[in-house]
Design an enzyme around this catalytic site. Structure first.
Site, PDB file in Angstrom:
ATOM      1  N   LYS A  22       0.832  -1.214   0.000  1.00  0.00           N
ATOM      2  CA  LYS A  22       0.000   0.000   0.000  1.00  0.00           C
ATOM      3  C   LYS A  22       0.864   1.260   0.000  1.00  0.00           C
ATOM      4  O   LYS A  22       0.623   2.194  -0.764  1.00  0.00           O
ATOM      5  CB  LYS A  22      -0.908  -0.003   1.245  1.00  0.00           C
ATOM      6  N   ASN A  23       1.883   1.274   0.868  1.00  0.00           N
ATOM      7  CA  ASN A  23       2.659   2.507   1.016  1.00  0.00           C
ATOM      8  C   ASN A  23       3.607   2.764  -0.154  1.00  0.00           C
ATOM      9  O   ASN A  23       4.251   3.810  -0.221  1.00  0.00           O
ATOM     10  CB  ASN A  23       3.433   2.493   2.336  1.00  0.00           C
ATOM     11  N   ARG A  92      -4.176  10.366   4.284  1.00  0.00           N
ATOM     12  CA  ARG A  92      -3.029  11.264   4.395  1.00  0.00           C
ATOM     13  C   ARG A  92      -2.092  11.175   3.191  1.00  0.00           C
ATOM     14  O   ARG A  92      -1.500  12.174   2.763  1.00  0.00           O
ATOM     15  CB  ARG A  92      -2.273  10.922   5.678  1.00  0.00           C
ATOM     16  N   CYS A 116      -4.947  12.753  12.677  1.00  0.00           N
ATOM     17  CA  CYS A 116      -5.818  11.575  12.699  1.00  0.00           C
ATOM     18  C   CYS A 116      -5.624  10.898  14.043  1.00  0.00           C
ATOM     19  O   CYS A 116      -4.859  11.379  14.870  1.00  0.00           O
ATOM     20  CB  CYS A 116      -5.521  10.645  11.532  1.00  0.00           C
ATOM     21  N   ARG A 121       0.495  14.529  13.319  1.00  0.00           N
ATOM     22  CA  ARG A 121       0.958  14.352  11.940  1.00  0.00           C
ATOM     23  C   ARG A 121       1.131  15.664  11.159  1.00  0.00           C
ATOM     24  O   ARG A 121       0.374  15.973  10.229  1.00  0.00           O
ATOM     25  CB  ARG A 121       0.037  13.383  11.199  1.00  0.00           C
ATOM     26  N   ASP A 307       4.122   0.609  12.086  1.00  0.00           N
ATOM     27  CA  ASP A 307       2.924  -0.030  11.511  1.00  0.00           C
ATOM     28  C   ASP A 307       2.768  -1.487  11.960  1.00  0.00           C
ATOM     29  O   ASP A 307       1.778  -2.124  11.619  1.00  0.00           O
ATOM     30  CB  ASP A 307       2.972   0.032   9.973  1.00  0.00           C
ATOM     31  N   ILE A 329       7.672   6.767  17.063  1.00  0.00           N
ATOM     32  CA  ILE A 329       7.294   7.510  15.852  1.00  0.00           C
ATOM     33  C   ILE A 329       6.007   8.300  16.109  1.00  0.00           C
ATOM     34  O   ILE A 329       5.929   9.489  15.810  1.00  0.00           O
ATOM     35  CB  ILE A 329       7.089   6.554  14.645  1.00  0.00           C
ATOM     36  N   ARG A 399      -8.855  -0.328   4.162  1.00  0.00           N
ATOM     37  CA  ARG A 399      -7.935   0.709   3.663  1.00  0.00           C
ATOM     38  C   ARG A 399      -6.572   0.108   3.320  1.00  0.00           C
ATOM     39  O   ARG A 399      -5.883   0.624   2.441  1.00  0.00           O
ATOM     40  CB  ARG A 399      -7.732   1.805   4.732  1.00  0.00           C
TER      41      ARG A 399
HETATM   42  C1  UD1 Z   1       4.174   6.795   6.434  1.00  0.00           C
HETATM   43  C2  UD1 Z   1       3.290   5.601   6.198  1.00  0.00           C
HETATM   44  C3  UD1 Z   1       2.646   5.150   7.499  1.00  0.00           C
HETATM   45  C4  UD1 Z   1       3.701   4.931   8.587  1.00  0.00           C
HETATM   46  C5  UD1 Z   1       4.623   6.138   8.695  1.00  0.00           C
HETATM   47  C6  UD1 Z   1       5.780   5.897   9.629  1.00  0.00           C
HETATM   48  C7  UD1 Z   1       2.562   5.951   3.913  1.00  0.00           C
HETATM   49  C8  UD1 Z   1       1.428   6.200   2.991  1.00  0.00           C
HETATM   50  N1  UD1 Z   1       2.259   5.960   5.236  1.00  0.00           N
HETATM   51  O1  UD1 Z   1       3.346   7.863   6.864  1.00  0.00           O
HETATM   52  O2  UD1 Z   1       1.936   3.916   7.239  1.00  0.00           O
HETATM   53  O3  UD1 Z   1       3.065   4.708   9.823  1.00  0.00           O
HETATM   54  O4  UD1 Z   1       5.173   6.477   7.409  1.00  0.00           O
HETATM   55  O5  UD1 Z   1       6.544   4.819   9.208  1.00  0.00           O
HETATM   56  O6  UD1 Z   1       3.664   5.686   3.500  1.00  0.00           O
HETATM   57  N2  UD1 Z   1       6.622  14.259  10.863  1.00  0.00           N
HETATM   58  C9  UD1 Z   1       6.941  15.563  11.168  1.00  0.00           C
HETATM   59  N3  UD1 Z   1       6.849  16.494  10.174  1.00  0.00           N
HETATM   60  C10 UD1 Z   1       6.482  16.183   8.907  1.00  0.00           C
HETATM   61  C11 UD1 Z   1       6.173  14.846   8.614  1.00  0.00           C
HETATM   62  C12 UD1 Z   1       6.258  13.901   9.613  1.00  0.00           C
HETATM   63  O7  UD1 Z   1       7.282  15.881  12.293  1.00  0.00           O
HETATM   64  O8  UD1 Z   1       6.436  17.066   8.052  1.00  0.00           O
HETATM   65  C13 UD1 Z   1       6.695  13.238  11.922  1.00  0.00           C
HETATM   66  C14 UD1 Z   1       5.405  12.452  12.115  1.00  0.00           C
HETATM   67  O9  UD1 Z   1       4.487  13.133  12.949  1.00  0.00           O
HETATM   68  C15 UD1 Z   1       5.935  11.176  12.718  1.00  0.00           C
HETATM   69  C16 UD1 Z   1       7.263  10.980  12.020  1.00  0.00           C
HETATM   70  O10 UD1 Z   1       7.629  12.266  11.506  1.00  0.00           O
HETATM   71  O11 UD1 Z   1       6.172  11.355  14.097  1.00  0.00           O
HETATM   72  C17 UD1 Z   1       7.227   9.996  10.893  1.00  0.00           C
HETATM   73  O12 UD1 Z   1       6.110  10.276  10.053  1.00  0.00           O
HETATM   74  P1  UD1 Z   1       6.145  10.057   8.491  1.00  0.00           P
HETATM   75  O13 UD1 Z   1       7.251   9.165   8.106  1.00  0.00           O
HETATM   76  O14 UD1 Z   1       6.039  11.369   7.801  1.00  0.00           O
HETATM   77  O15 UD1 Z   1       4.756   9.307   8.243  1.00  0.00           O
HETATM   78  P2  UD1 Z   1       3.949   9.343   6.897  1.00  0.00           P
HETATM   79  O16 UD1 Z   1       4.902   9.523   5.775  1.00  0.00           O
HETATM   80  O17 UD1 Z   1       2.801  10.265   7.003  1.00  0.00           O
END
Ligand code: UD1
Length: 420
Positions: A22-23, A92, A116, A121, A307, A329, A399
């Site tokens: 999915k990701n 997201r 969420c 996030r 995850d 995380i 999902r």
């Molecule tokens: C992706 C995955 C999700 C997984 C997550 C962490 C997809 C579609 N989803 O989500 O399944 O749980 O990686 O492995 O690939 N953060 C910030 N600032 C930002 C962005 C993120 O502080 O601009 C923080 C987040 O709040 C979190 C950490 O960084 O604490 C990691 O998040 P991130 O890797 O961005 O998650 P996603 O990419 O949204």
């Protein structure tokens, strides 16, 4: 709305094929926005989230056809730059259309995804990276509006408070592939799904090095063309099925798995008493003696995946001893704790830690999931529990898990869907 009914206590046995990740598929579909040529993506799972991405791509002027796991994306005459709140708020990953829109058209208006149940996030790292490429960004009324005369390669550090970000790395990489000159992303996410996106971009004509490591180097190109790509196996689905085997004291063979994407999980499950053997892209998972309590800390890849945290907790709940599960995380990603406790589990939450005291047996109960992986955790708990468990709001599972109940039924599970 449907719910899942599970009669627990069956040892799961047999062979099951893991679906495409999915990701991986969501950002790769977004990357098709970078070209007007046809792109063909194979091994695409039938998920609620993939359909959400199709809808978003169509709203941005793409034709999307889906047949037997293969998606063909072509351009219409009407390209769009506006990603509406209604579409982005359902998922997201929709936010990762920002990078390709900026890369190709040098402008975009994309709704902020919002928080969420698993936490706040933020998107500050996405913004930081795209700004570093020389774009002007305005955030107003829940939308991110980006304009740039031209994009210029840049050297940036993309680490945040919780480490690297998967979708921010994806977004910035997709914008940078069409920027002028060289971009270096330090503290890039190393997840296999980020590397898979980079492989797809390279097939489209992008020049990328270092993907899968914390430093990605991109040399911008003027034009990207169509490409054909096969999505990597879903390591989180594989991990969920591995725990299903252990939690039911079963014997499951998994096909279409990438062993090297599962290092941290295989190591932890081995410590917890699993016997995991591999042959020719398939793996066999069963217990070796009695399960043992282990401590788990989630970290960015190659660490233990957030995850998989909820599913691992379902296993620890019925494993004798004390296990401490630390979430590094998403410190609030513990919505499954109260529901597991309703099934008889003994879990104490202390900030970003959950202290689990293993019990002999869970008892089936009606439970409600509030996010995708928490739902998977409750399904696993139901498989191991005595009696009947009903998991409400099954759309969360839809999902991210393809044909979930059919896959479990084929392994012998007594699980079926009912109307709520
Ligand atoms: C992706 C995955 C999700 C997984 C997550 C962490 C997809 C579609 N989803 O989500 O399944 O749980 O990686 O492995 O690939 N953060 C910030 N600032 C930002 C962005 C993120 O502080 O601009 C923080 C987040 O709040 C979190 C950490 O960084 O604490 C990691 O998040 P991130 O890797 O961005 O998650 P996603 O990419 O949204």
């Amino acid at each position: 709305m449907d719910k899942l009914v599970i009669e627990g206590g069956v040892k799961l046995k047999g062979e099951v094929t893991v679906s495409g990740a999915k990701n991986s598929v969501l950002p790769i579909l977004a990357a098709t926005l970078l070209t007007d040529d046809a792109c063909v993506i194979k091994g695409v799972p039938v998920l609620r989230d993939t359909y959400s991405m199709f809808k978003l791509l169509r709203s941005l002027g793409k034709n999307v056809e889906f047949d037997k796991g293969t998606v063909t994306v072509t351009a219409t005459k009407k390209a769009g730059f506006f990603a509406d709140y209604k579409l982005v708020s359902t998922m997201r990953a929709s936010f990762c259309v920002l990078g390709p829109l900026v890369g190709k058209f040098k402008k975009a208006k994309v709704s902020l995804p919002g928080g969420c149940v698993i936490g706040v996030r933020p998107v500050d790292l996405h913004i930081k990276g795209i700004e570093a490429l020389g774009a002007d960004i305005d955030i107003d009324a829940g939308y991110v509006e980006v304009k740039a005369d031209k994009l210029k390669g840049s050297h940036m550090y993309l680490g945040g408070v919780y480490g690297s970000s998967v979708l921010a790395t994806d977004n910035v990489m997709m914008a940078a592939v069409m920027a002028k000159g060289k971009t270096i992303i330090e503290s890039a996410a190393c997840e296999p799904e980020v590397a898979d996106l980079a492989e797809f971009l390279i097939k489209m004509g992008a020049k990328i090095k270092g993907h899968g490591t914390p430093v990605i180097e991109i040399e911008g190109v003027r034009h990207l063309h169509g490409a054909i790509h096969h999505i990597i196996p879903d390591r989180i689905e594989a991990g969920t099925l591995m725990i299903a085997s252990l939690i039911t004291n079963g014997d499951i063979h998994l096909k279409n798995v990438c062993f090297r994407h599962l290092g941290a999980l295989i190591d932890k499950l081995g410590e917890a008493g699993a016997n995991i053997t591999k042959s020719d892209g398939s793996i066999r998972v069963r217990r070796k003696g009695k399960p043992r309590a282990v401590n788990v800390t989630t970290l960015p890849y190659p660490g233990f995946a957030t995850d998989m945290q909820a599913q691992m907790m379902a296993f620890m709940v019925i494993t004798p001893g004390i296990s401490v599960i630390t979430e590094k995380i998403y410190p609030d990603r513990f919505t499954h704790v109260a529901e597991l406790n309703r099934m008889g589990a003994k879990i104490q939450k202390e900030g970003p830690h959950a202290v689990v005291e293993g019990i002999k047996e869970l008892s089936g109960a009606p439970v409600m999931a509030s996010d995708l992986r928490a739902s998977a955790c409750l399904l696993l708990a139901g498989l191991a529990a005595r009696g009947r468990t009903t998991v409400s709001r099954i759309y969360h599972l839809e999902r991210g898990y393809e044909n979930i109940e059919e896959k479990f039924q084929r392994l012998g599970a007594r699980v079926w869907r009912e109307k709520e």
